[in-house]
Design an enzyme around this catalytic site. Structure first.
Site, PDB file in Angstrom:
ATOM      1  N   ARG A  53      -3.058 -50.751  33.776  1.00  0.00           N
ATOM      2  CA  ARG A  53      -1.774 -50.102  33.481  1.00  0.00           C
ATOM      3  C   ARG A  53      -1.942 -49.297  32.214  1.00  0.00           C
ATOM      4  O   ARG A  53      -2.982 -49.335  31.566  1.00  0.00           O
ATOM      5  CB  ARG A  53      -0.597 -51.082  33.421  1.00  0.00           C
ATOM      6  N   ALA A  55      -0.618 -45.209  30.887  1.00  0.00           N
ATOM      7  CA  ALA A  55      -0.724 -43.896  31.549  1.00  0.00           C
ATOM      8  C   ALA A  55      -2.156 -43.348  31.638  1.00  0.00           C
ATOM      9  O   ALA A  55      -2.614 -42.985  32.729  1.00  0.00           O
ATOM     10  CB  ALA A  55       0.207 -42.905  30.846  1.00  0.00           C
ATOM     11  N   GLN A 202       4.004 -56.731  27.638  1.00  0.00           N
ATOM     12  CA  GLN A 202       2.714 -56.100  27.321  1.00  0.00           C
ATOM     13  C   GLN A 202       2.410 -56.158  25.830  1.00  0.00           C
ATOM     14  O   GLN A 202       1.246 -56.187  25.428  1.00  0.00           O
ATOM     15  CB  GLN A 202       2.710 -54.629  27.771  1.00  0.00           C
ATOM     16  N   ASP A 243       4.308 -42.149  28.766  1.00  0.00           N
ATOM     17  CA  ASP A 243       3.839 -42.024  30.154  1.00  0.00           C
ATOM     18  C   ASP A 243       4.022 -40.617  30.683  1.00  0.00           C
ATOM     19  O   ASP A 243       3.349 -40.204  31.624  1.00  0.00           O
ATOM     20  CB  ASP A 243       4.577 -43.019  31.046  1.00  0.00           C
ATOM     21  N   ASN A 253       8.709 -43.355  27.835  1.00  0.00           N
ATOM     22  CA  ASN A 253       7.791 -44.469  27.557  1.00  0.00           C
ATOM     23  C   ASN A 253       8.450 -45.769  28.043  1.00  0.00           C
ATOM     24  O   ASN A 253       9.573 -45.757  28.567  1.00  0.00           O
ATOM     25  CB  ASN A 253       7.469 -44.523  26.058  1.00  0.00           C
ATOM     26  N   LYS A 254       7.773 -46.863  27.848  1.00  0.00           N
ATOM     27  CA  LYS A 254       8.233 -48.181  28.298  1.00  0.00           C
ATOM     28  C   LYS A 254       9.693 -48.434  27.936  1.00  0.00           C
ATOM     29  O   LYS A 254      10.133 -48.100  26.834  1.00  0.00           O
ATOM     30  CB  LYS A 254       7.322 -49.246  27.670  1.00  0.00           C
TER      31      LYS A 254
HETATM   32  O1  MRU Z   1       4.215 -50.253  32.600  1.00  0.00           O
HETATM   33  P1  MRU Z   1       3.031 -49.975  31.729  1.00  0.00           P
HETATM   34  O2  MRU Z   1       2.474 -51.193  31.074  1.00  0.00           O
HETATM   35  O3  MRU Z   1       1.975 -49.167  32.451  1.00  0.00           O
HETATM   36  O4  MRU Z   1       3.608 -49.060  30.584  1.00  0.00           O
HETATM   37  C1  MRU Z   1       2.751 -48.584  29.588  1.00  0.00           C
HETATM   38  C2  MRU Z   1       3.448 -47.828  28.524  1.00  0.00           C
HETATM   39  O5  MRU Z   1       4.633 -47.654  28.541  1.00  0.00           O
HETATM   40  C3  MRU Z   1       2.579 -47.242  27.466  1.00  0.00           C
HETATM   41  O6  MRU Z   1       3.283 -47.157  26.260  1.00  0.00           O
HETATM   42  C4  MRU Z   1       2.169 -45.816  27.901  1.00  0.00           C
HETATM   43  O7  MRU Z   1       1.568 -45.841  29.159  1.00  0.00           O
HETATM   44  C5  MRU Z   1       1.254 -45.203  26.934  1.00  0.00           C
HETATM   45  S1  MRU Z   1      -0.349 -45.902  27.103  1.00  0.00           S
HETATM   46  C6  MRU Z   1      -1.430 -45.268  26.038  1.00  0.00           C
END
Ligand code: MRU
Length: 364
Positions: A53, A55, A202, A243, A253-254
């Site tokens: 997981r 991006a 996470q 993302d 983002n998350k």
């Molecule tokens: O759902 P996830 O764990 O894939 O979400 C990840 C995020 O939101 C990260 O902050 C984003 O992908 C940036 S990763 C360098």
């Protein structure tokens, strides 16, 4: 980055066979286990189930998945079908589409017999480039932390981050965590507030694990604690990943990132997003309206995973049976709440003119 003294990337191609190795992120921080992917379907499944997981890593896994697809059946029809399967695995991180769009035209233009070798070369290049991009993000972000450290006469710089935007979320280095790794390596006194990041945690499981392995001081906080800490002057800077970022600087983002940006704005705490250009969706202008937000299964909200006394990973329910739960996985922070964007080419304003100053080739 190193795990128990052994250098690892989050994904790598097998040296001899059409196989892709990944770290199983659903098992961390309790068990460090790797998995082998041999088909594009397994790569898509690993993305959907969040074995991988983040991006940039989703993009790299899609690239490796296309290599596996070519090894399975390199015909036009089979390749297009498997590209569609990979594209459908998760909707928000634009790096997935970016990787597929970069590879598919080149592969379709190549003779069928040469596609597997070409796909391997392209996938390897995408992985290697990601490492360089994130290292450069770290170099630029380091200067922001260094300047805060100097302002504070060397006293600890407190950084707040959300989710995991570390090396596990990319091929190596990370985006938001890359400046922190580099600051620590440069001898700057840095401490990280780690949002636990419900529902999948996470931050608590992956970011804390990465920082601990690197020896960086950190404290896990409930997602609701950040605003309070900012009101009391305990956060010097927020750095998050993304993302998908629009060409106008809206940052997706998350889920929960937006609330941190609001609190940062109210308390005049600088709020930065760190992202490679592969995360910018140059086709979009309005993040709130146009970025697809993934809706994930409700059991990620109603249940929680952890380790029991016997050392087994268990999933337990924490809500009444029958209560509905919604699980939007991302939110959009509008550009006016973002102090700046840290990219591989430098730091810019969160705006179209800011991004185009660094990426003039996108001025179309
Ligand atoms: O759902 P996830 O764990 O894939 O979400 C990840 C995020 O939101 C990260 O902050 C984003 O992908 C940036 S990763 C360098």
């Amino acid at each position: 980055m190193q795990v128990n003294g052994v250098p690892y990337r989050s994904i790598w191609l097998d040296a001899n066979q059409a196989k892709v190795h990944v770290i199983d992120q659903t098992r961390l921080p309790f068990c460090f286990e790797t998995r082998v992917l041999t088909t594009a379907e397994q790569a898509a499944d690993a993305i959907y189930n969040m074995i991988v997981r983040g991006a940039p890593l989703i993009g790299a896994t899609a690239a490796c998945g296309l290599y596996l697809a070519c090894a399975q059946d390199a015909s036009d029809q089979a390749l297009k079908h498997r590209a569609t399967t990979l594209l459908a695995s998760r909707p928000t991180a634009v790096n997935l589409r970016w990787a597929v769009q970069r590879m598919i035209p080149v592969l379709l233009a190549a003779p069928t017999a040469q596609r597997e070798a070409k796909a391997r070369e392209l996938a390897q290049r995408i992985c290697d480039e990601d490492v360089d991009l994130n290292s450069a993000i770290g170099d630029h972000g380091l200067e922001l932390i260094r300047s805060l450290s100097e302002d504070r006469s060397g006293a600890t710089v407190h950084v707040l981050t959300h989710c995991n935007a570390g090396w596990l979320a990319t091929v190596d280095w990370g985006t938001a965590l890359s400046p922190i790794f580099k600051a620590y390596d440069a001898g700057i006194d840095v401490h990280v507030w780690v949002d636990e990041t419900r529902p999948r945690n996470q931050g608590a499981s992956l970011t804390a694990w990465e920082l601990g392995a690197h020896g960086i001081a950190h404290t896990i906080i409930a997602d609701n604690a950040g605003g309070h800490l900012m009101q009391h002057g305990d956060v010097d800077i927020c750095i998050v990943g993304s993302d998908r970022t629009t060409r106008t600087g809206d940052v997706c983002n998350k889920i929960g990132t937006y609330l941190k940006a609001l609190a940062a704005h109210d308390n005049r705490v600088p709020f930065y997003a760190a992202l490679p250009s592969s995360t910018v969706d140059w086709t979009l202008r309005d993040g709130l309206r146009d970025i697809p937000i993934e809706q994930r299964p409700s059991d990620e909200v109603t249940c929680i995973s952890g380790i029991d006394h016997a050392g087994a990973i268990q999933k337990i329910r924490i809500t009444p049976t029958g209560s509905a739960a919604a699980n939007p996985a991302f939110d959009v922070t509008p550009r006016h709440l973002v102090s700046g964007i840290i990219t591989e080419r430098g730091v810019c304003e969160a705006s179209e003119s800011g991004l185009l100053r660094l990426f003039p080739e996108q001025n179309t």
